[in-house]
Write a protein that holds these residues in place. Sequence first.
Motif, mmCIF file in Angstrom:
data_model
loop_
_atom_site.group_PDB
_atom_site.id
_atom_site.type_symbol
_atom_site.label_atom_id
_atom_site.label_comp_id
_atom_site.label_asym_id
_atom_site.label_seq_id
_atom_site.Cartn_x
_atom_site.Cartn_y
_atom_site.Cartn_z
ATOM 1 N N VAL A 44 51.639 53.269 81.487
ATOM 2 C CA VAL A 44 52.711 53.509 80.520
ATOM 3 C C VAL A 44 52.344 54.739 79.696
ATOM 4 C CG1 VAL A 44 51.754 52.104 78.625
ATOM 5 C CG2 VAL A 44 54.230 52.342 78.871
ATOM 6 N N ASP A 45 53.352 55.439 79.202
ATOM 7 C CA ASP A 45 53.142 56.611 78.356
ATOM 8 C C ASP A 45 53.393 56.262 76.904
ATOM 9 O OD1 ASP A 45 54.543 59.024 80.675
ATOM 10 O OD2 ASP A 45 52.474 58.425 80.313
ATOM 11 N N SER A 46 52.806 57.071 76.025
ATOM 12 C CA SER A 46 53.124 56.903 74.613
ATOM 13 C C SER A 46 54.366 57.741 74.308
ATOM 14 C CB SER A 46 51.966 57.394 73.743
ATOM 15 O OG SER A 46 51.935 58.800 73.745
ATOM 16 N N LYS A 47 54.867 57.571 73.095
ATOM 17 C CA LYS A 47 55.978 58.423 72.666
ATOM 18 C C LYS A 47 55.444 59.835 72.481
ATOM 19 C CE LYS A 47 58.841 54.919 70.640
ATOM 20 N NZ LYS A 47 59.082 54.108 69.461
ATOM 21 N N LEU A 48 56.385 60.779 72.386
ATOM 22 C CA LEU A 48 55.988 62.175 72.229
ATOM 23 C C LEU A 48 55.581 62.463 70.795
ATOM 24 C CD1 LEU A 48 58.640 64.284 74.144
ATOM 25 C CD2 LEU A 48 56.280 63.886 74.764
ATOM 26 N N ALA A 49 54.612 63.343 70.651
ATOM 27 C CA ALA A 49 54.267 63.859 69.325
ATOM 28 C C ALA A 49 54.340 65.372 69.385
ATOM 29 C CB ALA A 49 52.863 63.418 68.932
ATOM 30 N N ASP A 50 54.768 65.969 68.288
ATOM 31 C CA ASP A 50 54.778 67.429 68.207
ATOM 32 C C ASP A 50 53.423 67.911 67.747
ATOM 33 O OD1 ASP A 50 58.167 67.644 66.942
ATOM 34 O OD2 ASP A 50 57.388 68.016 68.955
ATOM 35 N N VAL B 85 54.675 53.544 74.247
ATOM 36 C CA VAL B 85 53.761 53.064 73.211
ATOM 37 C C VAL B 85 54.028 53.856 71.939
ATOM 38 C CG1 VAL B 85 51.346 52.726 72.613
ATOM 39 C CG2 VAL B 85 52.053 52.620 75.002
ATOM 40 N N SER B 86 54.165 53.173 70.818
ATOM 41 C CA SER B 86 54.425 53.876 69.557
ATOM 42 C C SER B 86 53.177 54.536 69.033
ATOM 43 C CB SER B 86 54.929 52.895 68.503
ATOM 44 O OG SER B 86 56.064 52.259 68.959
ATOM 45 N N ILE B 87 53.386 55.644 68.299
ATOM 46 C CA ILE B 87 52.274 56.323 67.645
ATOM 47 C C ILE B 87 52.230 55.812 66.220
ATOM 48 C CG2 ILE B 87 51.332 58.538 66.945
ATOM 49 C CD1 ILE B 87 53.047 59.819 69.119
ATOM 50 N N PRO B 103 56.702 62.371 65.151
ATOM 51 C CA PRO B 103 55.397 62.499 64.492
ATOM 52 C C PRO B 103 54.714 63.804 64.861
ATOM 53 C CG PRO B 103 55.370 60.728 66.119
ATOM 54 C CD PRO B 103 56.783 61.165 65.985
ATOM 55 N N PHE B 113 47.063 53.999 68.716
ATOM 56 C CA PHE B 113 48.035 53.424 69.655
ATOM 57 C C PHE B 113 47.582 52.002 69.952
ATOM 58 C CE2 PHE B 113 49.783 57.488 70.880
ATOM 59 C CZ PHE B 113 48.726 58.352 70.791
#
Lengths: 259, 275
Positions: A44-50, B85-87, B103, B113
């Motif tokens: 699974v991937d995490s959400k994107l961060a800038d 997965v949330s940061i 974020p 995480f």
Amino acid sequence: METTKQRKKKLNRKQFLTLVIMFSVLLLMLISFAWYYFKTDKEVDSKLADVMAPYYLYLLDGEGDSLSLSIGSLHPGETKQVVIGVSNKPADSSLNLDDYLVGKNSQFDYKFALAYTQNLPIVYSVYELEIVEDESDITATDQSNNTIYLEKKDISKDESESARLTEENNEEMYQDAVGDGGSVEDIVNYVRYDLYTTDYKSVPLCLETTVNAGSTSYELDYYLIEMEWKDGIEFSNFIKETDLVYVIVDAVQPEPEVK
Amino acid sequence: MRKNFFQSVKEIFRDWDLKVMSYVMLVVTATCVITATVAWFTCSAYASVRNMEIKTGDTEVIKLAVKEGNEDVEVLRENGEDPRVSISMPVFTGVTQVDGDIPVFAPGTYGSFTIYVTPMKTNVTACKVLPSFFGSKEDQSGLTYMTDNLSDEEKEVIEQLVKGHILLFTNYNETTGYSGLLTDTTPLTVELGWDKETNKGIEEAITIYWYWPYEYEDLPAEAQKLDEAQLLDPERQAEDKYSDSRLYDFADTRIGTNVKNVKIHFEVSAVYGNN
């Protein structure tokens, strides 16, 4: 003898076949087990961060080109002016036209400082320059040339910081300067720091990059440095004197802190 | 004795062509059967096969969820969802949003995480978790760049720097700081438990901490041992006139200039044992 040989033959063939079958089954087991064991079961991937934009700060001239601070000669009664530009976009001439200039949203504060030695009795004044928006004041020829009119605005030094920076020229530094044989009294004057942190509206000096629908807009802040001789000086006293003048811009880069 | 031995060997090789043929055919048949079975199970176009798997639950070995008590990520994907997965990170001053509410990672920021892993078979006693900025497959780089003009070498340099600047740890402690540095090749092994009463696996929350040290001096002890190519900007280092601290800052600038987004990829596999 014949029967024993035949029995032996049968046994050998049986043994051999059993061996082959066992070996194949073992091979099968190993293959399926190996595939089963090393297969990644889930991912699974995490959400994107800038990633935040770095602070890009450039010292330019009034045209947005590289700055060369040169004044030439200053005659008595004359006031020389130098226009400085502070921007988050580099000088056009130094551009590699890298795509990164289609940049990221960014905003940061900066400080502007004029540091100079005081061997020559020159008065340095720093002003902010504001673009004149009202087109009625601009001549037609200048409008067609895209000439910008700038208006002088007073800005005030950060008095306490300037004083602190100037005072840092203290006993210890003086002693270092004159060395063992000299005396602190031999020092005639010291470097002045004039630090500016707010504009004429008392808002911190700030540069912003905004990205809108694929195009990036930058800012260019204008400053004016005026120089003129002090009144009532005897020029012959200063024929061999020189001064060093520095224009310094610093991005205010605080370490992120948890709010 | 010797005569007997020689004779037995001769016996083995009598009709050897027939024996070899039957052996070869057996192995070939077995390989075909295995390959067909594997293909059958991994074929993604065959929806009905998937449904069978879920209903019976027999082939599920391990469950991975992005929220506590949630469904498995593959189940959600079949329903057309995209579980991520949330940061988790605090709000920082001095960090400007680049784009809305997304974020922002910057030097000096940190967060974590959490994934939720449940064993589905009693013989799954642990799991291996491998988080990385780069997935195991070629097309799975977790980085998106600001421009398409970067060469492969330039991308490689940036990827190395990201690995050395945005660090992943298994542990964080107020007093001892970060420990358990994770790299591409060192997965984290976490034990999983089984509830004998309800005959179900116990869901385990696994937290990975991330930290982007503000300065070279802030690097946790384990990270200081990383390769220079991951910590210092190589282009500036070649100029041979900057301190390590400055080179670390230049590397931060290179990352911030070129990288648009980052995301972490998690690979979770079951580890078998005796319960």
